[in-house]
Scaffold this motif. Structure first.
Motif, PDB file in Angstrom:
ATOM      1  N   ILE A 131       0.865  -1.183   0.000  1.00  0.00           N
ATOM      2  CA  ILE A 131       0.000   0.000   0.000  1.00  0.00           C
ATOM      3  C   ILE A 131       0.899   1.229   0.000  1.00  0.00           C
ATOM      4  CG2 ILE A 131      -1.953   1.123   1.105  1.00  0.00           C
ATOM      5  CD1 ILE A 131      -2.427  -1.800   0.256  1.00  0.00           C
ATOM      6  N   CYS A 132       0.959   1.928  -1.133  1.00  0.00           N
ATOM      7  CA  CYS A 132       1.920   3.024  -1.302  1.00  0.00           C
ATOM      8  C   CYS A 132       1.231   4.380  -1.285  1.00  0.00           C
ATOM      9  CB  CYS A 132       2.664   2.880  -2.631  1.00  0.00           C
ATOM     10  SG  CYS A 132       3.475   1.291  -2.881  1.00  0.00           S
ATOM     11  N   SER A 133       1.894   5.354  -0.677  1.00  0.00           N
ATOM     12  CA  SER A 133       1.464   6.733  -0.869  1.00  0.00           C
ATOM     13  C   SER A 133       1.801   7.127  -2.297  1.00  0.00           C
ATOM     14  CB  SER A 133       2.163   7.664   0.134  1.00  0.00           C
ATOM     15  OG  SER A 133       3.573   7.544   0.044  1.00  0.00           O
ATOM     16  N   HIS A 134       1.027   8.040  -2.859  1.00  0.00           N
ATOM     17  CA  HIS A 134       1.102   8.289  -4.305  1.00  0.00           C
ATOM     18  C   HIS A 134       1.719   9.663  -4.583  1.00  0.00           C
ATOM     19  CE1 HIS A 134       0.451   7.399  -8.342  1.00  0.00           C
ATOM     20  NE2 HIS A 134      -0.836   7.577  -8.479  1.00  0.00           N
ATOM     21  N   ARG A 135       2.956   9.670  -5.081  1.00  0.00           N
ATOM     22  CA  ARG A 135       3.628  10.920  -5.415  1.00  0.00           C
ATOM     23  C   ARG A 135       3.737  11.128  -6.921  1.00  0.00           C
ATOM     24  NH1 ARG A 135       2.119  12.989  -1.189  1.00  0.00           N
ATOM     25  NH2 ARG A 135       3.478  14.772  -1.517  1.00  0.00           N
ATOM     26  N   THR A 136       4.074  10.088  -7.671  1.00  0.00           N
ATOM     27  CA  THR A 136       4.084  10.153  -9.139  1.00  0.00           C
ATOM     28  C   THR A 136       3.658   8.796  -9.678  1.00  0.00           C
ATOM     29  OG1 THR A 136       6.329   9.336  -9.600  1.00  0.00           O
ATOM     30  CG2 THR A 136       6.130  11.668  -8.995  1.00  0.00           C
ATOM     31  N   LEU A 137       3.539   8.697 -11.012  1.00  0.00           N
ATOM     32  CA  LEU A 137       3.207   7.419 -11.641  1.00  0.00           C
ATOM     33  C   LEU A 137       4.330   6.402 -11.498  1.00  0.00           C
ATOM     34  CD1 LEU A 137       1.588   8.675 -14.982  1.00  0.00           C
ATOM     35  CD2 LEU A 137       0.413   7.759 -12.983  1.00  0.00           C
ATOM     36  N   LEU A 138       5.508   6.871 -11.088  1.00  0.00           N
ATOM     37  CA  LEU A 138       6.672   5.993 -10.975  1.00  0.00           C
ATOM     38  C   LEU A 138       6.757   5.290  -9.625  1.00  0.00           C
ATOM     39  CD1 LEU A 138       9.274   8.422 -12.590  1.00  0.00           C
ATOM     40  CD2 LEU A 138       8.192   6.442 -13.674  1.00  0.00           C
ATOM     41  N   ASP A 139       5.823   5.515  -8.731  1.00  0.00           N
ATOM     42  CA  ASP A 139       5.885   4.899  -7.398  1.00  0.00           C
ATOM     43  C   ASP A 139       6.075   3.381  -7.459  1.00  0.00           C
ATOM     44  OD1 ASP A 139       5.528   7.390  -6.199  1.00  0.00           O
ATOM     45  OD2 ASP A 139       3.349   7.196  -6.190  1.00  0.00           O
ATOM     46  N   PRO A 140       5.246   2.639  -8.214  1.00  0.00           N
ATOM     47  CA  PRO A 140       5.434   1.177  -8.248  1.00  0.00           C
ATOM     48  C   PRO A 140       6.776   0.759  -8.853  1.00  0.00           C
ATOM     49  CG  PRO A 140       3.263   1.799  -9.082  1.00  0.00           C
ATOM     50  CD  PRO A 140       4.067   3.051  -8.993  1.00  0.00           C
ATOM     51  N   ILE A 141       7.296   1.568  -9.771  1.00  0.00           N
ATOM     52  CA  ILE A 141       8.581   1.218 -10.383  1.00  0.00           C
ATOM     53  C   ILE A 141       9.707   1.355  -9.362  1.00  0.00           C
ATOM     54  CG2 ILE A 141      10.259   1.912 -12.136  1.00  0.00           C
ATOM     55  CD1 ILE A 141       7.900   2.669 -13.914  1.00  0.00           C
ATOM     56  N   PHE A 142       9.686   2.437  -8.592  1.00  0.00           N
ATOM     57  CA  PHE A 142      10.735   2.592  -7.582  1.00  0.00           C
ATOM     58  C   PHE A 142      10.540   1.624  -6.419  1.00  0.00           C
ATOM     59  CE2 PHE A 142      11.606   6.441  -9.911  1.00  0.00           C
ATOM     60  CZ  PHE A 142      12.982   6.537  -9.796  1.00  0.00           C
ATOM     61  N   LEU A 143       9.315   1.196  -6.174  1.00  0.00           N
ATOM     62  CA  LEU A 143       9.091   0.108  -5.218  1.00  0.00           C
ATOM     63  C   LEU A 143       9.782  -1.151  -5.724  1.00  0.00           C
ATOM     64  CD1 LEU A 143       7.542  -1.179  -2.773  1.00  0.00           C
ATOM     65  CD2 LEU A 143       5.701  -1.659  -4.407  1.00  0.00           C
ATOM     66  N   SER A 144       9.633  -1.441  -7.012  1.00  0.00           N
ATOM     67  CA  SER A 144      10.279  -2.615  -7.609  1.00  0.00           C
ATOM     68  C   SER A 144      11.796  -2.494  -7.558  1.00  0.00           C
ATOM     69  CB  SER A 144       9.810  -2.784  -9.059  1.00  0.00           C
ATOM     70  OG  SER A 144       8.412  -2.971  -9.134  1.00  0.00           O
ATOM     71  N   VAL A 145      12.309  -1.283  -7.810  1.00  0.00           N
ATOM     72  CA  VAL A 145      13.759  -1.068  -7.730  1.00  0.00           C
ATOM     73  C   VAL A 145      14.255  -1.336  -6.318  1.00  0.00           C
ATOM     74  CG1 VAL A 145      15.588   0.656  -7.931  1.00  0.00           C
ATOM     75  CG2 VAL A 145      13.771   0.573  -9.642  1.00  0.00           C
ATOM     76  N   ALA A 146      13.493  -0.870  -5.331  1.00  0.00           N
ATOM     77  CA  ALA A 146      13.894  -1.079  -3.936  1.00  0.00           C
ATOM     78  C   ALA A 146      13.876  -2.555  -3.565  1.00  0.00           C
ATOM     79  CB  ALA A 146      12.975  -0.290  -3.009  1.00  0.00           C
ATOM     80  N   LEU A 147      12.931  -3.318  -4.134  1.00  0.00           N
ATOM     81  CA  LEU A 147      12.812  -4.750  -3.832  1.00  0.00           C
ATOM     82  C   LEU A 147      13.699  -5.613  -4.724  1.00  0.00           C
ATOM     83  CD1 LEU A 147       8.939  -4.953  -3.348  1.00  0.00           C
ATOM     84  CD2 LEU A 147      10.670  -5.237  -1.570  1.00  0.00           C
ATOM     85  N   ARG A 148      14.262  -5.004  -5.773  1.00  0.00           N
ATOM     86  CA  ARG A 148      15.120  -5.698  -6.739  1.00  0.00           C
ATOM     87  C   ARG A 148      14.359  -6.754  -7.538  1.00  0.00           C
ATOM     88  NH1 ARG A 148      17.836  -2.553  -3.738  1.00  0.00           N
ATOM     89  NH2 ARG A 148      20.095  -2.750  -3.434  1.00  0.00           N
ATOM     90  N   ARG A 149      13.030  -6.574  -7.662  1.00  0.00           N
ATOM     91  CA  ARG A 149      12.233  -7.477  -8.481  1.00  0.00           C
ATOM     92  C   ARG A 149      10.993  -6.722  -8.950  1.00  0.00           C
ATOM     93  NH1 ARG A 149      10.909  -9.079  -3.126  1.00  0.00           N
ATOM     94  NH2 ARG A 149       8.641  -9.214  -2.742  1.00  0.00           N
ATOM     95  N   PRO A 150      10.460  -7.061 -10.116  1.00  0.00           N
ATOM     96  CA  PRO A 150       9.288  -6.336 -10.629  1.00  0.00           C
ATOM     97  C   PRO A 150       8.028  -6.671  -9.844  1.00  0.00           C
ATOM     98  CG  PRO A 150       9.876  -8.150 -12.098  1.00  0.00           C
ATOM     99  CD  PRO A 150      10.963  -8.069 -11.068  1.00  0.00           C
TER     100      PRO A 150
END
Length: 512
Positions: free
Chosen positions: A310-329
């Motif tokens: 459950i992410c706070s929404h700052r830009t459309l890139l939020d899920p992508i940077f979540l994936s970068v942080a987790l090192r998986r899509p």
């Protein structure tokens, strides 16, 4: 009366002015800044693009020469022509309503505001085009009357010329005041320059606002209405130096943005983190993310093997940077995303239909295949507020992990409500060194989920909203996606009297 004989505004009492009328100039009086260049530059860029901004910057030296050595009126006319000629009036109005208030509100003069806000009737008399300043002055400073320069129009577009009697400076200001108030003299007149003397002399009292660079602007929380929603691409107020740097950076920044996007789209996700760092994109990870669940390591406590982030929404890139942080899509669900964003996205994106039952079934199916990301605010918000969370997600799984997202940009905002959203990723990555901070919070315990039978979906959603807000030092609101677009479109009923009142009301509605 000679201009030098007027006392300074610091000597003006603000007590007992409830029945008084005040007439104030804008630039240098109500605002600390004496130059309107940044605000014309915003009109140029936000409504016309970078080429229009370039034209405006090239024309500004001529405007300055005319302003200081020949005629103040002629200099302002050049600024109006360079910034607005040929533009749709509706585009100018849109920028004036959705973009300019944020920058104006950060430049309000404390002494002028002390006096201006104490009066019962407030009038602003300015050389700026009325269409450009009226939304801010009326909605956020409580002005009753705004008298400004009227721009010429033809078939819905600005001609770049001004209507009679011309730019409101000097005697034109005095005549406008007389036409509005007649023989009923206003009680107070506030100005900051010699050409304000004619209208100040028509008031019962006149006060000068001296130019002082060390003056600190009024805290925006003390203004009648908080600015929660705003639009526009530029992060900083475009002073001449900032505007020039922006123009010079775009030919460098756009290819850099394309390179960064290509790295994120083409490289394996476990390498994107390092590629971003090499290309100047900072990804800061805090907290401990949950371990990845696989078919060989299913979650014994639930039929769904996936975790819902459950992410706070700052830009459309939020899920992508979540994936970068987790090192998986991590796949993401979204209400709307441009076709271009879908093409360049390195993760799977699934559109929600806005039908509750259909969306619930789809999300459950996606969770059976693995982890999933969702931004329950439904739209972005740039200010330190969290919009109301949709409660749908809380009914679908008990595997809930809140994620607090923060992004930092120095030149361009990576979101828009008025422009083409397909350019959002490019604008974010055009920043010299953009950054994302991803904070993983603790997974909700079973007793705080709907599965416990003790909490409703709304209670779970409100709890997660408060937890994320507390982590980010943000405020919870009850505003929704529709409220945002109503506010930026100029509809009534969104902006409230005080920030705290808004939050209290929102929390009461939501049961926080």
């Amino acid at each position: 009366m000679a201009f030098s004989t007027f006392p300074t505004v610091t000597k003006c009492s603000s007590i007992g002015r409830e029945q008084h009328t005040v007439v104030a100039d804008m630039d240098g009086t109500l605002l600390i800044g004496r130059s309107s260049f940044p605000y014309f530059a915003l009109i140029s860029f936000e409504a016309g693009g970078v080429l229009r901004l370039l034209f405006f910057v090239l024309a500004s030296p001529l405007a300055a020469l005319l302003y200081y050595f020949i005629s103040e009126s002629a200099g302002i006319q050049v600024l109006i022509f360079a910034a607005m000629a040929g533009m749709k009036v509706s585009s100018i109005e849109s920028v004036a309503r959705a973009v300019l208030p944020k920058f104006y509100a950060e430049d309000v003069h404390p002494e002028s505001w002390r006096v201006f806000s104490s009066c019962g009737k407030r009038c602003v008399l300015t050389a700026n085009p009325r269409v450009m300043v009226e939304p801010f002055l009326k909605e956020f400073l409580g002005a009753d009357v705004v008298l400004g320069t009227e721009i010429g129009t033809y078939r819905g577009r600005a001609t770049g010329l001004v209507c009679r009697p011309g730019v409101l400076v000097g005697k034109n200001k005095a005549e406008a005041l007389l036409n509005t108030f007649g023989e009923d003299k206003p009680h107070l007149g506030l100005g900051d320059r010699l050409t304000d003397a004619p209208f100040m002399a028509l008031c019962k009292e006149g006060y000068i606002v001296p130019a002082k660079s060390e003056v600190k602007s009024v805290c925006t929380e003390k203004l009648p209405k908080p600015i929660i929603f705003h639009d526009g691409r530029l992060v900083q107020k475009p002073t001449p130096v900032v505007a020039l740097l922006t123009i010079l950076w775009i030919p460098i920044g756009f290819p850099l943005a394309c390179l960064r996007i290509a790295a994120g789209s083409l490289l394996p996700m476990n390498l994107v983190y390092y590629a971003f760092w090499a290309l100047g994109v900072r990804v800061l990870v805090k907290g401990t993310p949950p371990p990845q669940l696989t078919k060989s390591n299913p979650n014994p406590n639930t039929s769904s093997s996936g975790v819902l982030f459950i992410c706070s929404h700052r830009t459309l890139l939020d899920p992508i940077f979540l994936s970068v942080a987790l090192r998986r899509p991590i796949p993401a669900v979204t209400y709307s995303v441009s076709r271009l964003s879908e093409i360049i996205s390195p993760i799977k994106t699934v559109r929600l239909s806005r039908d509750r039952d259909t969306d619930a079934a789809m999300i459950k199916k996606l969770l059976q295949d693995g982890d999933l990301a969702i931004c329950p605010e439904g739209t972005t918000c740039r200010e330190p507020f969290l919009l109301r969370f949709s409660a749908l997600f809380a009914e679908l799984t008990d595997e809930l992990v809140p994620v607090a997202m923060v992004n930092r940009m120095s030149m361009f905002h990576g979101t828009t409500a008025r422009g083409w959203k397909g350019m959002d990723p490019f604008y974010f990555f055009m920043n010299p060194s953009p950054a994302y901070e991803v904070t993983f919070l603790k997974k909700l315990p079973q007793e705080l989920t709907c599965g416990s039978g003790k909490k409703t979906s709304h209670e779970v959603a409100n709890y997660i909203q408060r937890v994320i807000a507390s982590t980010l030092s943000y405020e919870c609101t009850g505003f929704t996606r529709k409220d945002k677009y109503r506010a930026l479109a100029g509809n009534d009923g969104v902006v409230v009297e005080k920030s705290q009142v808004a939050n209290n009301k929102a929390n009461k509605i939501m049961g926080c």
